[in-house]
Design a protein around this motif. Structure first.
Motif, PDB file in Angstrom:
ATOM      1  N   GLU A 314       0.834  -1.208   0.000  1.00 57.60           N
ATOM      2  CA  GLU A 314       0.000   0.000   0.000  1.00 57.60           C
ATOM      3  C   GLU A 314       0.865   1.252   0.000  1.00 57.60           C
ATOM      4  OE1 GLU A 314      -3.829  -1.926   2.390  1.00 57.60           O
ATOM      5  OE2 GLU A 314      -2.227  -0.900   3.485  1.00 57.60           O
ATOM      6  N   ALA A 315       1.952   1.217   0.755  1.00 62.19           N
ATOM      7  CA  ALA A 315       2.859   2.365   0.790  1.00 62.19           C
ATOM      8  C   ALA A 315       3.500   2.599  -0.576  1.00 62.19           C
ATOM      9  CB  ALA A 315       3.939   2.146   1.849  1.00 62.19           C
ATOM     10  N   GLN A 316       3.906   1.525  -1.242  1.00 64.59           N
ATOM     11  CA  GLN A 316       4.517   1.664  -2.572  1.00 64.59           C
ATOM     12  C   GLN A 316       3.529   2.268  -3.560  1.00 64.59           C
ATOM     13  OE1 GLN A 316       5.678  -2.592  -2.397  1.00 64.59           O
ATOM     14  NE2 GLN A 316       7.623  -1.910  -3.294  1.00 64.59           N
ATOM     15  N   GLU A 317       2.287   1.835  -3.504  1.00 67.97           N
ATOM     16  CA  GLU A 317       1.269   2.382  -4.408  1.00 67.97           C
ATOM     17  C   GLU A 317       0.995   3.848  -4.103  1.00 67.97           C
ATOM     18  OE1 GLU A 317      -1.189  -1.795  -5.197  1.00 67.97           O
ATOM     19  OE2 GLU A 317      -2.179  -0.125  -4.172  1.00 67.97           O
ATOM     20  N   ALA A 318       0.905   4.175  -2.822  1.00 63.28           N
ATOM     21  CA  ALA A 318       0.658   5.569  -2.444  1.00 63.28           C
ATOM     22  C   ALA A 318       1.786   6.466  -2.924  1.00 63.28           C
ATOM     23  CB  ALA A 318       0.487   5.685  -0.931  1.00 63.28           C
ATOM     24  N   ARG A 319       3.007   5.991  -2.830  1.00 66.45           N
ATOM     25  CA  ARG A 319       4.155   6.790  -3.281  1.00 66.45           C
ATOM     26  C   ARG A 319       4.128   6.990  -4.789  1.00 66.45           C
ATOM     27  NH1 ARG A 319       9.389   6.368   0.426  1.00 66.45           N
ATOM     28  NH2 ARG A 319       8.349   6.498   2.447  1.00 66.45           N
ATOM     29  N   ALA A 320       3.834   5.935  -5.529  1.00 66.13           N
ATOM     30  CA  ALA A 320       3.785   6.056  -6.986  1.00 66.13           C
ATOM     31  C   ALA A 320       2.679   7.012  -7.424  1.00 66.13           C
ATOM     32  CB  ALA A 320       3.580   4.674  -7.605  1.00 66.13           C
ATOM     33  N   LEU A 321       1.507   6.900  -6.823  1.00 67.44           N
ATOM     34  CA  LEU A 321       0.391   7.764  -7.208  1.00 67.44           C
ATOM     35  C   LEU A 321       0.635   9.205  -6.775  1.00 67.44           C
ATOM     36  CD1 LEU A 321      -2.574   5.354  -6.433  1.00 67.44           C
ATOM     37  CD2 LEU A 321      -1.554   5.886  -8.658  1.00 67.44           C
ATOM     38  N   THR A 322       1.276   9.387  -5.613  1.00 66.58           N
ATOM     39  CA  THR A 322       1.637  10.741  -5.192  1.00 66.58           C
ATOM     40  C   THR A 322       2.586  11.373  -6.200  1.00 66.58           C
ATOM     41  OG1 THR A 322       1.288  10.306  -2.842  1.00 66.58           O
ATOM     42  CG2 THR A 322       2.838  12.068  -3.394  1.00 66.58           C
ATOM     43  N   CYS A 323       3.542  10.606  -6.687  1.00 64.55           N
ATOM     44  CA  CYS A 323       4.460  11.132  -7.703  1.00 64.55           C
ATOM     45  C   CYS A 323       3.697  11.503  -8.961  1.00 64.55           C
ATOM     46  CB  CYS A 323       5.550  10.112  -8.011  1.00 64.55           C
ATOM     47  SG  CYS A 323       6.807   9.959  -6.712  1.00 64.55           S
ATOM     48  N   GLY A 324       2.690  10.712  -9.319  1.00 63.75           N
ATOM     49  CA  GLY A 324       1.873  11.062 -10.474  1.00 63.75           C
ATOM     50  C   GLY A 324       1.151  12.378 -10.294  1.00 63.75           C
ATOM     51  N   MET A 325       0.580  12.600  -9.114  1.00 61.20           N
ATOM     52  CA  MET A 325      -0.110  13.862  -8.851  1.00 61.20           C
ATOM     53  C   MET A 325       0.860  15.035  -8.881  1.00 61.20           C
ATOM     54  SD  MET A 325      -3.065  12.984  -6.008  1.00 61.20           S
ATOM     55  CE  MET A 325      -2.107  12.003  -4.876  1.00 61.20           C
TER      56      MET A 325
END
Length: 529
Positions: A314-325
């Motif tokens: 979940e942390a890895q996904e949150a980091r990737a999506l945050t980078c997208g934003m």
């Protein structure tokens, strides 16, 4: 020639999530270009790690306990003088494009007041608090009910802003002026919004949904477009006033839903699991352990605003999506910078970039933000680029705070600050990068929602100096003390360590001095007695 200012501010972006700050994967070329022409601060801290209190501190240069917005849910008083008021009074054109959050924008009622001692007669509503105030109609201008009216119009000036293009909320569930803009471009946009209409993704991170709204209709695009339009208007014949423009993005705040190409711009598999998942030699402090336990019991509020425990994936996904934003924001900033160059005002415009607080993003196995005072949520980016300064591409280790931003802007505009402003100018550190800022920064946190571990709503005061972070919790017999030089991840709490008793005593004394320094000094005396 008078100086113009553009202040870019994001929501919930931690200090290390910029490529110019060393992030190994994220690319932010336009924000990096601001840093390349100015100074980036490595030790910049919020006054409070939550939206409304820190934004009110940004506007007033005062700590939450002084300006009154102690926690989310308390509007900033219309009687508060803001630094934007002073700029407007000096002849500046003042504009806000994007998120304000100086007033409540959810429409949800506050938590019930304390109902102890039911046998006592309760006073009349006007006498129920120590100060008479009216936080009703004039403080509902960001609420959904206000914007659902027939012809909603903000009462201007709005905290000093004479022009406002407002965005309320987060993700693809936003309101304000943006809604009319969206309806003009996509009358059926409602069918594209929210988790119910989300595209399939396979992501497991709480509050991660792949919005069906295309990037060109997302709020970030609207903010970039309206900010650029304001700048183009500066080139109109007869428009010679200096300007202050705040460009305020609701992202990368959760929900994690970067639009269009930005969703899969970064692959979660490319992000290593945060350090807390790779070591088992640390003991979480009680409030962090409580978050872990709540997730294990399946009682965590996964759809809420406060801290939750997460898995490594979940942390890895949150980091990737945050980078997208953030990538989406960076592209919008590129458009604004191009509009600034086109209007011919770039050579006399100071550019500033910051955020209102951070996000754990898996550090200490946590997500979002709350009573924890880890660096991941209290330390944010701060970049100052002045075309008249000689510093280019420098980095400063000076300790600085959100409350220093208004003092710095006023000093650069050659305007005297009002009595009661608690920030200090950073101009000495941005002209030539050097570590001559504060000897410590003071951080306050308060919240409406009770936590069992505290026996009520958490209240935390923190002091950070060049080496140490100490946090004192109201009603708790424990606290936190970390050696940031030798333990930058804040895993080894030294609060009860006898070998660090002298350091703890010194920091508590310095924290007490900070409490005294930030007591309100206005109103000033009107006579000797």
């Amino acid at each position: 020639m008078p100086t113009n200012f553009i202040l870019f501010i994001t929501d919930q972006q931690r200090a290390d999530f910029l490529s110019c700050s060393g992030h190994p994967l994220l690319k932010t070329p336009h924000i990096d270009s601001i840093a390349a022409r100015g100074v980036a601060f490595d030790r910049f801290y919020v006054a409070s790690p939550v939206c409304m209190p820190n934004r009110a501190s940004l506007m007033t240069g005062r700590m939450p306990s002084v300006h009154g917005v102690r926690c989310n849910g308390i509007p900033l008083s219309a009687n508060a003088v803001t630094f934007v008021d002073l700029l407007r009074d000096a002849g500046y054109a003042t504009a806000l494009v994007g998120k304000s959050h100086l007033q409540n924008f959810t429409g949800q009622p506050a938590l019930a007041a304390d109902q102890r001692d039911p046998a006592l007669r309760r006073p009349a509503p006007a006498l129920s608090e120590a100060v008479r105030h009216d936080l009703a109609a004039r403080y509902a201008q960001e609420s959904p009910a206000f914007w659902a009216g027939a012809d909603p119009r903000l009462q201007l000036p709005f905290y000093g802003f004479e022009h406002v293009d407002l965005v309320t909320g987060h993700g693809d569930n936003v309101g304000g002026d943006y809604v009319a803009w969206l309806r003009e471009r996509a009358p059926d946009a409602q069918r594209l919004l929210g988790p119910r209409n989300a595209l399939a993704s396979g992501y497991v991170c709480p509050q991660a949904h792949r919005t069906a709204l295309p990037a060109e209709l997302y709020s970030t695009a609207y903010i970039g477009e309206r900010a650029s339009a304001f700048l183009r208007a500066r080139a109109a014949p007869g428009e010679s006033r200096p300007f202050f423009l705040m460009v305020s993005f609701p992202d990368p705040h959760h929900p994690f839903n970067p639009p269009g190409k930005y969703w899969d711009m970064y692959d979660p598999d490319d992000f290593p699991a945060p350090e807390a998942f790779r070591r088992n030699d640390w003991t979480p402090p009680p409030h962090v352990a409580a978050a872990h336990a709540a997730r294990e019991r399946s009682t965590a509020a996964l759809g809420g605003m406060g801290t939750i425990a997460v898995t490594a994936r979940e942390a890895q996904e949150a980091r990737a999506l945050t980078c997208g934003m953030i990538g989406c924001i960076d592209d919008a900033i590129g458009g604004v910078l191009a509009a600034l160059a086109a209007c011919g005002r770039a050579d006399d415009t100071v550019l500033i970039f910051t955020s209102d607080h951070g996000d754990h993003l898996g550090d200490h196995r946590l997500l979002l933000k709350g009573a924890e005072q880890y660096q991941s949520i209290v330390r944010v980016p701060f970049i100052w680029a002045d075309p008249q300064a000689s510093a280019r591409g420098g980095r400063s280790a000076a300790l600085a705070s959100t409350i220093d931003i208004p003092a710095s802007i006023l000093a650069r505009a050659s305007l005297k600050a009002y009595a009661g402003m608690q920030g200090r100018s950073l101009l000495g550190s941005v002209v030539e990068p050097r570590a001559d800022g504060r000897d410590a920064v003071f951080i306050q946190y308060d919240h409406q929602r009770p936590m069992d571990i505290f026996g009520g709503p958490p209240r935390v005061h923190t002091l950070v100096d060049p080496r140490w972070r100490i946090s004192v919790f109201a009603g708790a017999r424990w606290g936190e003390l970390y050696d940031l030089a030798n333990d930058p991840g804040e895993f080894d709490n030294l609060w009860d360590e006898p070998a660090h008793a002298a350091v703890k005593a010194r920091l508590i004394e310095r924290l007490l001095q900070a409490e005294i320094e930030h007591v309100d000094r206005v109103p000033r005396p009107t006579a000797l007695a």
